[in-house]
Design a protein around this motif. Structure first.
Motif, mmCIF file in Angstrom:
data_model
loop_
_atom_site.group_PDB
_atom_site.id
_atom_site.type_symbol
_atom_site.label_atom_id
_atom_site.label_comp_id
_atom_site.label_asym_id
_atom_site.label_seq_id
_atom_site.Cartn_x
_atom_site.Cartn_y
_atom_site.Cartn_z
ATOM 1 N N GLY A 164 -2.563 2.503 1.482
ATOM 2 C CA GLY A 164 -1.193 2.975 1.661
ATOM 3 C C GLY A 164 -0.290 1.903 2.244
ATOM 4 N N GLY A 165 -0.616 0.642 1.947
ATOM 5 C CA GLY A 165 0.229 -0.462 2.391
ATOM 6 C C GLY A 165 0.040 -0.835 3.861
ATOM 7 N N ARG A 166 -0.878 -0.145 4.554
ATOM 8 C CA ARG A 166 -1.061 -0.462 5.974
ATOM 9 C C ARG A 166 -2.140 -1.522 6.168
ATOM 10 N N GLY A 167 -2.002 -2.308 7.231
ATOM 11 C CA GLY A 167 -2.970 -3.352 7.521
ATOM 12 C C GLY A 167 -2.774 -4.570 6.640
ATOM 13 N N MET A 168 -1.522 -4.794 6.189
ATOM 14 C CA MET A 168 -1.242 -5.901 5.285
ATOM 15 C C MET A 168 -0.083 -6.698 5.856
ATOM 16 N N LYS A 169 -0.273 -8.004 6.129
ATOM 17 C CA LYS A 169 0.814 -8.787 6.739
ATOM 18 C C LYS A 169 0.971 -10.125 6.034
ATOM 19 N N ILE A 199 -8.138 -12.857 3.644
ATOM 20 C CA ILE A 199 -6.873 -13.528 3.328
ATOM 21 C C ILE A 199 -6.783 -13.798 1.838
ATOM 22 N N GLU A 200 -5.578 -13.561 1.296
ATOM 23 C CA GLU A 200 -5.344 -13.817 -0.120
ATOM 24 C C GLU A 200 -4.110 -14.667 -0.290
ATOM 25 N N LYS A 201 -4.075 -15.386 -1.380
ATOM 26 C CA LYS A 201 -2.876 -16.086 -1.787
ATOM 27 C C LYS A 201 -1.808 -15.014 -2.008
ATOM 28 N N TYR A 202 -0.601 -15.239 -1.505
ATOM 29 C CA TYR A 202 0.481 -14.282 -1.723
ATOM 30 C C TYR A 202 1.195 -14.642 -3.022
ATOM 31 N N PHE A 285 -7.196 -9.014 -9.682
ATOM 32 C CA PHE A 285 -7.632 -7.735 -9.109
ATOM 33 C C PHE A 285 -7.189 -7.621 -7.651
ATOM 34 N N ILE A 286 -6.645 -6.459 -7.257
ATOM 35 C CA ILE A 286 -6.409 -6.213 -5.827
ATOM 36 C C ILE A 286 -7.249 -5.073 -5.269
ATOM 37 N N GLU A 287 -7.375 -3.974 -6.003
ATOM 38 C CA GLU A 287 -8.239 -2.896 -5.490
ATOM 39 C C GLU A 287 -8.567 -1.903 -6.575
HETATM 40 P P1 ADP Z 1 -3.044 -0.607 -0.452
HETATM 41 O O1 ADP Z 1 -4.467 -0.176 -0.628
HETATM 42 O O2 ADP Z 1 -2.605 -0.565 0.976
HETATM 43 O O3 ADP Z 1 -2.108 0.088 -1.396
HETATM 44 P P2 ADP Z 1 -3.140 -2.967 -2.197
HETATM 45 O O4 ADP Z 1 -4.152 -4.036 -2.046
HETATM 46 O O5 ADP Z 1 -3.308 -2.032 -3.350
HETATM 47 O O6 ADP Z 1 -3.023 -2.173 -0.804
HETATM 48 O O7 ADP Z 1 -1.699 -3.610 -2.277
HETATM 49 C C1 ADP Z 1 -0.541 -2.810 -2.319
HETATM 50 C C2 ADP Z 1 0.661 -3.618 -2.752
HETATM 51 O O8 ADP Z 1 0.847 -4.754 -1.860
HETATM 52 C C3 ADP Z 1 0.557 -4.231 -4.135
HETATM 53 O O9 ADP Z 1 0.939 -3.330 -5.170
HETATM 54 C C4 ADP Z 1 1.538 -5.390 -3.980
HETATM 55 O O10 ADP Z 1 2.855 -4.877 -4.057
HETATM 56 C C5 ADP Z 1 1.295 -5.894 -2.564
HETATM 57 N N1 ADP Z 1 0.244 -6.964 -2.517
HETATM 58 C C6 ADP Z 1 -1.072 -6.806 -2.254
HETATM 59 N N2 ADP Z 1 -1.750 -7.990 -2.325
HETATM 60 C C7 ADP Z 1 -0.822 -8.933 -2.644
HETATM 61 C C8 ADP Z 1 -0.871 -10.372 -2.878
HETATM 62 N N3 ADP Z 1 -2.009 -11.065 -2.804
HETATM 63 N N4 ADP Z 1 0.284 -11.000 -3.181
HETATM 64 C C9 ADP Z 1 1.458 -10.299 -3.283
HETATM 65 N N5 ADP Z 1 1.575 -8.980 -3.058
HETATM 66 C C10 ADP Z 1 0.466 -8.290 -2.752
#
Ligand code: ADP
Length: 449
Positions: A164-169, A199-202, A285-287
């Protein structure tokens, strides 16, 4: 097939599941909090059981009460919807211990994908392309600097337990890293009881593209193309469409078959979504979400399938009727999320609905639990409905969305409907030319004007 299913959810998604059950001749049990005694899902189900007070923790997340409701009513299976207990592996385990079927994947797969570091490691092994980043968890700030220097800024610090967008900085430069690292850890510790981060590349201008997959749990899986959910506010989707305006049939086949194969290889069962960021022709891939998504109707529309019925079939041990070669896209579909929120700040706006009029006509679907005189309780998510339209092409779907929004009347509370009217006037929305940051920038501009 099951003779009775309990739906451990509320609102539009509970109705969605009840509708699929009814069409399959399956009996339905609604559960509800005391605040939801008058809710539509309670009215529409064959039976209902009150499982606790208003707070979600004491009702829709109350595992003991849900198990008791199954036992009282004789429900053989539980559909979790999305949110609440839908991605809770411990819940799946408890159901199993009580001989109740969970309509979704195994506890093992939920656990695997619920931890983002494990999910990423698994996807790398399965040949799915990932965002470049640290090798697993980053335990210290020294390590965070080493990894980020090597990769180059900007970077994003993400919680392995995040959601839900939490824990991401975000750390745009090296000077931001200390703060990003410690606040991501703290936020995650507070929200999820786990402070492990990676950590990921933004990525600077990606689109959000997600692939719908479906597995039979026996080593067969198909993909149902992608959805583009790039229009987001605070990492929350507001407007979703399928197919993705930027995805060619070749790209779809390439990423779709990679995802289907990955799910087949792990023996995944039921519906799942593999989320990617897409930039310059490459997928990262993000999740993975191991459940039905809010935006699943756009996929159902263009493929003319019922994902919930397939979930019920596979969970009941029947064969899934999907065949990859028969899954063919027709037309275009768009969903907008109608929230009870006051613009411009999206402040939750619960209250009593004085007038509700749903749009209709060809190519219009509304998934909503609203009715005239309904009081939206203040305790839950502000999503009150989804308007889903289809058309032979993207412009036709946009024109239909414009028409349907014009017919939709929700009086008594403020909603996000005006946002969509305004967005439809934007050239970038008309042409589909946006990335995941577009909406935030647009909202900032509106606020200044
Ligand atoms: P959550 O599980 O909290 O929803 P996600 O990993 O799915 O987290 O990421 C949610 C949103 O955050 C993505 O749709 C994107 O908008 C942004 N995001 C996540 N990772 C990255 C990244 N490496 N670079 C740029 N934006 C990102």
């Amino acid at each position: 097939m099951f003779s009775k299913v309990l739906i451990a959810n509320r609102g539009e998604i509970a109705l969605r599941v009840i509708r699929a059950c009814k069409e399959l001749g399956v009996g339905t049990v609604a559960v509800h909090s005391t605040a939801d005694a008058d809710a539509m899902h309670v009215r529409m189900a064959d039976e209902s059981v009150c499982i606790g007070p208003p707070s979600g923790t004491e009702s829709y997340l109350n595992v003991a009460a849900i198990i008791a409701a199954c036992e009282i009513t004789g429900a053989e299976a539980v559909h979790p919807g999305y949110g609440f207990l839908s991605e809770n592996a411990a819940f799946v385990q408890v159901l199993e211990d009580h001989d109740i079927k969970f309509i979704g994947p195994s506890a093992e797969h939920i656990r695997m994908m619920g931890d983002k570091i494990t999910a990423k490691e698994t996807m790398i092994k399965l040949g799915v392309p990932c965002v470049p980043g640290s090798d697993g968890g980053v335990p210290t700030i020294e390590e965070a600097h080493r990894v980020s220097d090597e990769m180059g800024f900007p970077v994003i610090v993400k919680a392995t337990a995040g959601g839900g967008g939490r824990g991401m900085k975000l750390a745009l430069t090296k000077a931001d890293l200390d703060e990003a690292f410690s606040s991501a850890r703290l936020e995650s510790k507070t929200a999820f009881g786990n402070d492990e981060v990676y950590i990921e590349k933004y990525l600077q201008k990606p689109r959000h593209i997600e692939v719908q997959i479906f597995g039979d749990g026996k080593g067969r899986a198909v993909h149902l193309g992608e959805r583009d959910c790039s229009l987001q506010r605070r990492h929350q989707k507001v407007f979703e469409e399928a197919p993705g305006p930027s995805i060619t049939p070749e790209l779809r086949e390439q990423i779709g078959s990679t995802c289907a194969k990955a799910c087949a290889d792990i023996g995944y069962s039921g519906a799942g979504t593999i989320e990617f960021l897409y930039e310059d022709g490459e997928f990262f891939f993000i999740e993975m979400n191991t459940r039905l998504q809010v935006e699943h109707p756009v996929t159902e529309t263009i493929f003319r399938v019922d994902l919930v019925k397939q979930q019920l079939r596979v969970a009941a041990g029947e064969e899934m009727t999907f065949k990859q070669e028969e899954l063919e896209i027709k037309g275009h579909s768009i969903e907008v999320r109608i929230n009870a929120e006051k613009l411009p700040n999206f402040t939750p706006c619960p209250g009593k609905i004085t007038t509700y009029h749903a749009p209709g006509g060809l190519g219009v679907r509304i998934d909503s639990a609203l009715y005239d005189g309904y009081s939206i309780p203040p305790y839950y998510d502000s999503l009150i409905g989804k308007l889903i339209v289809s058309g032979t092409s993207r412009p036709a779907a946009l024109a239909r969305l414009h028409r349907a929004l014009g017919e939709l009347v929700i009086d008594g509370v403020e909603t996000t409907i005006p946002l969509f009217h305004a967005l439809l006037d934007e050239e970038d929305v008309q042409t589909g030319d946006y990335d995941i940051h577009w909406l935030e920038k647009w909202l900032d501009k509106q606020a200044e004007a």
